[in-house]
Design a protein around this motif. Sequence first.
Motif, mmCIF file in Angstrom:
data_model
loop_
_atom_site.group_PDB
_atom_site.id
_atom_site.type_symbol
_atom_site.label_atom_id
_atom_site.label_comp_id
_atom_site.label_asym_id
_atom_site.label_seq_id
_atom_site.Cartn_x
_atom_site.Cartn_y
_atom_site.Cartn_z
ATOM 1 N N LEU A 161 0.858 -1.250 -0.036
ATOM 2 C CA LEU A 161 0.191 -0.054 -0.102
ATOM 3 C C LEU A 161 1.051 1.185 0.274
ATOM 4 N N ALA A 162 2.129 1.099 0.500
ATOM 5 C CA ALA A 162 2.927 2.337 0.372
ATOM 6 C C ALA A 162 3.224 2.688 -0.951
ATOM 7 N N HIS A 163 3.281 3.799 -1.278
ATOM 8 C CA HIS A 163 3.640 4.580 -2.355
ATOM 9 C C HIS A 163 5.149 4.393 -2.525
ATOM 10 N N GLY A 164 5.505 3.927 -3.753
ATOM 11 C CA GLY A 164 6.816 4.016 -4.144
ATOM 12 C C GLY A 164 7.564 2.664 -3.602
ATOM 13 N N PHE A 165 6.915 1.824 -2.815
ATOM 14 C CA PHE A 165 7.331 0.492 -2.223
ATOM 15 C C PHE A 165 8.239 -0.247 -3.399
ATOM 16 N N LEU A 166 7.410 -0.647 -4.520
ATOM 17 C CA LEU A 166 8.236 -1.237 -5.380
ATOM 18 C C LEU A 166 9.260 -0.757 -5.824
ATOM 19 N N ARG A 167 9.128 0.450 -6.344
ATOM 20 C CA ARG A 167 10.412 1.073 -6.947
ATOM 21 C C ARG A 167 11.485 1.236 -6.182
ATOM 22 N N ARG A 168 11.358 1.152 -4.870
ATOM 23 C CA ARG A 168 12.700 1.254 -3.988
ATOM 24 C C ARG A 168 13.154 -0.138 -3.941
ATOM 25 N N VAL A 169 12.240 -1.203 -4.096
ATOM 26 C CA VAL A 169 12.729 -2.596 -3.939
ATOM 27 C C VAL A 169 13.414 -2.761 -5.186
ATOM 28 N N PHE A 170 12.699 -2.562 -6.425
ATOM 29 C CA PHE A 170 13.435 -2.665 -7.753
ATOM 30 C C PHE A 170 14.821 -1.944 -7.821
ATOM 31 N N GLU A 171 14.789 -0.753 -7.191
ATOM 32 C CA GLU A 171 16.185 -0.028 -7.216
ATOM 33 C C GLU A 171 17.343 -0.953 -6.610
ATOM 34 N N VAL A 172 17.104 -1.863 -5.614
ATOM 35 C CA VAL A 172 18.158 -2.504 -5.018
ATOM 36 C C VAL A 172 18.605 -3.502 -6.236
ATOM 37 N N PHE A 173 17.921 -4.175 -7.080
ATOM 38 C CA PHE A 173 18.266 -4.907 -8.153
ATOM 39 C C PHE A 173 19.089 -4.148 -9.197
ATOM 40 N N GLU A 174 18.537 -2.824 -9.538
ATOM 41 C CA GLU A 174 19.246 -2.130 -10.396
ATOM 42 C C GLU A 174 20.730 -1.757 -10.106
ATOM 43 N N ARG A 175 20.798 -1.526 -8.574
ATOM 44 C CA ARG A 175 21.975 -1.339 -8.089
ATOM 45 C C ARG A 175 22.946 -2.179 -8.402
ATOM 46 N N HIS A 176 22.406 -3.401 -8.042
ATOM 47 C CA HIS A 176 23.458 -4.503 -8.081
ATOM 48 C C HIS A 176 23.376 -5.182 -9.287
ATOM 49 N N SER A 222 2.075 -10.216 -3.113
ATOM 50 C CA SER A 222 0.952 -10.262 -2.757
ATOM 51 C C SER A 222 0.660 -8.959 -1.658
ATOM 52 N N GLU A 223 -0.440 -8.940 -0.936
ATOM 53 C CA GLU A 223 -0.236 -7.904 -0.131
ATOM 54 C C GLU A 223 0.859 -7.661 0.589
ATOM 55 N N VAL A 224 1.263 -8.586 1.211
ATOM 56 C CA VAL A 224 2.464 -8.464 2.212
ATOM 57 C C VAL A 224 3.782 -8.931 1.695
ATOM 58 N N SER A 225 3.985 -9.371 0.560
ATOM 59 C CA SER A 225 5.143 -10.079 0.039
ATOM 60 C C SER A 225 5.177 -9.732 -1.421
ATOM 61 N N LEU A 226 6.719 -9.916 -1.806
ATOM 62 C CA LEU A 226 7.119 -9.694 -3.379
ATOM 63 C C LEU A 226 7.919 -10.996 -3.333
ATOM 64 N N SER A 227 7.786 -11.504 -4.392
ATOM 65 C CA SER A 227 8.911 -12.577 -4.936
ATOM 66 C C SER A 227 9.197 -12.807 -6.350
ATOM 67 N N VAL A 228 10.633 -12.648 -6.410
ATOM 68 C CA VAL A 228 11.228 -12.541 -7.824
ATOM 69 C C VAL A 228 12.171 -13.569 -8.135
ATOM 70 N N THR A 229 12.188 -13.953 -9.338
ATOM 71 C CA THR A 229 13.431 -15.212 -9.735
ATOM 72 C C THR A 229 14.546 -14.062 -10.532
ATOM 73 N N LEU A 230 15.721 -14.855 -10.095
ATOM 74 C CA LEU A 230 17.075 -14.267 -10.820
ATOM 75 C C LEU A 230 17.601 -15.254 -11.528
ATOM 76 N N ASP A 231 18.206 -15.061 -12.655
ATOM 77 C CA ASP A 231 19.035 -16.163 -13.543
ATOM 78 C C ASP A 231 20.421 -15.995 -13.059
ATOM 79 N N ASP A 232 20.554 -14.756 -12.657
ATOM 80 C CA ASP A 232 22.336 -14.807 -12.397
ATOM 81 C C ASP A 232 22.383 -14.197 -10.654
#
Length: 451
Positions: A327-342, A352-362
């Motif tokens: 529900l928090a504004h910008g939450f996903l953006r900040r999470v994805f920034e972590v992946f971008e940074r690295h 889901s309402e309280v969780s995010l799952s992603v897969t990584l190849d590398d």
Amino acid sequence: MIVCKFGGTSVADAEAIDRACAIIHSKRHRQPVVVVSALGGATNALLDLAPRAAAGDLLAALQLIEQLRDRHLREAAALLVGSPEADDIAAEISTTFDELAHLAEAFRTLGYLTPRSLDTVAAVGELLSSQIVAAAFRHRGLPAEWIDARKVMITNDLFTRAEPDIDELSQTVQEFLVPVMTRGAVPVIGGFVGATSAHVTTTLGRGGSDYSASLIGAALAAEAIEIWTDVDGMLTADPRIIPRARLIERIRFDEAAELASFGAKVLHPSTISPAVQRGIPVYVFNSRNAAGKGTVIAHDAPRHPVRAIAGKRNTTLVNVKSARMLLAHGFLRRVFEVFERHRTSVDVVTTSEVSLSVTLDDPANLESVVSDLMEFGDVSVERNRGVVAIVGAGIADGSRALADALGALGPVPVHMASLSATGINFTLVIDDAEVVPAMQRLHAKFFETEA
Ligand code: ADP
Ligand code: ASP
Ligand code: MG
């Protein structure tokens, strides 16, 4: 004008290059531009020898260099019997491997490798194969001219996965390729290889010759881009996993792109987009079966619920649980920034309402990613996961295909599932060990039984 790209197995030896020559002969009237990969397996050997030298095993590196030298000399000699160019090509091959041996010594002394030096080594494969192929074509009566890819494919300096400069390319093709075609000759250029504007050699990433071909085709507004490989076309699954996989005669651009990005190695994932932008059809043909129908990738292919099955192994699943999440504004953006940074690309995503799952190849930078993600909540990592993707533009046109897919999977535990809103794929994250049996069951369900 058409672009014909020959992959590693299609230029693996003198016999294969003979077949490629016959194919281009039959297409002379369509003004072919030829893009070639390194001789099959050469890139692997090159990328193997450099780290060995850097790790101190110079002997092993030099042995690999000598094997590569012998192989290139042998195939070139077989192709150029009686050609006045045979000696020049042999000298070029020898000089290149002498230089490579000096480089290997330098790596041993330094004790480390940089991505930049790896690219210099990897590029040798395509630089030599393209010169051998051009000379072989000429010897067989086909006027061909070798073009140095480092002059045409100008890229940024992200070594080992450099991005070409499309504006530059539209100029360099005019400067280097078009005059050759105007003279009635066939330009032959190595794929995968490029150079920065400061003339430092780069490569476009593994499998990148497809991408080179597609970019060159787009820059020349080609009528077609032909990918010549070792299978009859795009198939309903990887034939190495599913020997009964069937040929797909027509497939849509979006379906082909999806398949490529989900592990169908037959096309590099970036191949499709330059062609789509220009509306240029991409064909996939078998160089051992030139009379085959092949696959055409185009806008107007019929819409099917399921077109193909793809699978990927060795993926890593990362879960972030946070009570203050979506529900928090910008939450996903900040999470994805972590992946971008690295510099970590994310593949499948679910929330889901309280969780995010992603897969990584590398997972190369996983530790840093996880440590930064902890700022948002509990982070867990699941290794030994794999992905199966069921691809079809009509996958969501009713629930039948989805129900059939889940039914075919049976009791296999599903860790994550994603259905794209555009309805192009249904992706399931399962245990790595289940990927192959799951692909077999899905393929049997969708392609081996009558509906
Ligand atoms: P090239 O050297 O010609 O670029 P690649 O080895 O990169 O060839 O790609 C061809 C291989 O892609 C085939 O031998 C096949 O095993 C694999 N492949 C994976 N998925 C598919 C698919 N859906 N259709 C066809 N080939 C596939
Ligand atoms: N030779 C390079 C590789 O093996 C590029 C290619 O074949 O497409 O990755
Ligand atoms: Mg390939």
